[in-house]
Design an enzyme around this catalytic site. Sequence first.
Site, mmCIF file in Angstrom:
data_model
loop_
_atom_site.group_PDB
_atom_site.id
_atom_site.type_symbol
_atom_site.label_atom_id
_atom_site.label_comp_id
_atom_site.label_asym_id
_atom_site.label_seq_id
_atom_site.Cartn_x
_atom_site.Cartn_y
_atom_site.Cartn_z
ATOM 1 N N SER A 15 0.791 -1.228 0.000
ATOM 2 C CA SER A 15 0.000 0.000 0.000
ATOM 3 C C SER A 15 0.821 1.275 0.000
ATOM 4 O O SER A 15 0.269 2.357 -0.184
ATOM 5 C CB SER A 15 -0.933 -0.001 1.215
ATOM 6 O OG SER A 15 -1.897 -1.024 1.103
ATOM 7 N N SER B 8 6.609 -11.118 4.125
ATOM 8 C CA SER B 8 7.061 -11.596 5.425
ATOM 9 C C SER B 8 6.566 -13.006 5.699
ATOM 10 O O SER B 8 5.604 -13.481 5.081
ATOM 11 C CB SER B 8 6.559 -10.664 6.522
ATOM 12 O OG SER B 8 5.150 -10.776 6.649
ATOM 13 N N GLU C 61 7.461 -16.644 -1.360
ATOM 14 C CA GLU C 61 8.870 -16.251 -1.206
ATOM 15 C C GLU C 61 8.904 -15.303 -0.025
ATOM 16 O O GLU C 61 8.416 -14.181 -0.108
ATOM 17 C CB GLU C 61 9.383 -15.591 -2.489
ATOM 18 C CG GLU C 61 10.896 -15.442 -2.519
ATOM 19 C CD GLU C 61 11.349 -14.088 -1.987
ATOM 20 O OE1 GLU C 61 11.744 -14.030 -0.803
ATOM 21 O OE2 GLU C 61 11.302 -13.116 -2.742
ATOM 22 N N CYS D 166 15.288 -9.370 0.701
ATOM 23 C CA CYS D 166 15.244 -10.700 1.308
ATOM 24 C C CYS D 166 16.540 -11.453 1.055
ATOM 25 O O CYS D 166 16.922 -12.318 1.858
ATOM 26 C CB CYS D 166 14.053 -11.489 0.773
ATOM 27 S SG CYS D 166 13.987 -11.579 -1.028
#
Length: 464
Positions: free
Chosen positions: A157, A207, A228, A262
């Site tokens: 968002s 997450s 992922e 990540c």
Amino acid sequence: MAIASTNPTTGETVREFDPLDDGQLEEKLARAAEAFRGYRTTSWAERADLLRRAADILDDEADDLARTATLEVGKTLASSVAEVGKCAKGCRWFAEHTEEILADVPHDVPGAEVFTRYEPLGPVLAVMPWNFPYWQVFRFAAPALMAGNVGLLKLASNVPQCALAIEDVLRRAGFPDGVFQTLLVGSGAIEGIIADDRVRAVTLTGSEPAGRQVGAAAGGAVKTSVLELGGSDAFIVMPSADLDDAVANAVSSRMLNNGQSCINAKRFIVHTEIAGEFERRLVERMEALTVGDPMAEDTDCGPLSSPDAVETLHQQVRDTVAAGARLRTGGEPLPGPGNFYPPTVLTDIPDGSPAHREELFGPVATVWHARDADDAIRIANDSTFGLGGSAWTRDAGEQQRFVNEVETGMMYINKYTESTPEVPFGGAKNSGYGRELAGFGPRTFVNAKTVWIAPTEQGSGGVE
């Protein structure tokens, strides 16, 4: 969460958007289902031509698109330009290779024609994060669209302008109405979209908690899903490594996207023989980085995505130091406007501390000492995550051990982890399941249909 562009460099809210109401969301889902009925019949050549046009637009408008990403995310302008270029590369790669990847696969059955045919599933929901607002989407969209699916994008968002820009690029490339749509909705709408019968699959990058929720919803709806999730990648350095090269790549990997990736190297596991020198050079290089306006050419590290991101990271650092870690540099949010956190190095990480068990999503490097290869592998595997990793050694035996024994979805030797269209991408353990890119990309959201054509004179029969 409000759907708004808030500049992380200044804290200024640039633009706000109204989320879709129930009626508007229903219109988009109906449009996607209708678009799929026609789009699935298009030829490989037609789809490839559309993707190549999208790539041309991305290349032609890279500077403007990059500025939008830097405005919303805070990544350096150079990294945003590179991200847009990678999206163009991905579009062209899947335009070139998907027909071959999804070609019928024959099976040797005497007296019959038997093969597997790959067919698109339908509308696919992509729940994507803010940190690579273009690449995360195109690495899903390019292969999925080439396979004949249609896309529904729920991007984070805080990057609505990037989300709308992606839809606009694909529309102007000529994709039919409804084949790719951005959904400006909050996270509360995701479960209902997954449950909708018209949506046939879901992919999420985000997450671990978000992944658990989406995976559970997809499982309950009996739909294909790819997750992922987070990572706390190990970066192993052994005595035979080129230390200058290892340290330079350590900093480059850790600072990618202001430390918010990540697949950043996050845990630097260094042989005790060279640990002192590695730490000295690492601290020196981290302190030499320029933190500032991500639009400026000389900036190495821009702001974090939000004030909450700064507070979360700082609390993890404070708690790790309180548990007994040593703070070598950084460790305090920078004063003034914007969400700035300095390049930080922690050593002597205590067991059970946040830096031991959690992902640190920001420019914080943690250094661990290993007695030998066995100890390095033990430390690397002492994590619930298993996304990527790298090892720096010239010893062939050590290289094979790290490849075979580090529990991770990707393992790079003398190179830090990256994503590129030609190579599969995905993790193990709590870093998720499924694979993206390369041959896995087009094959992820398809029905592998077995086809058996018997000679017309042959009767049917047999047992299952």
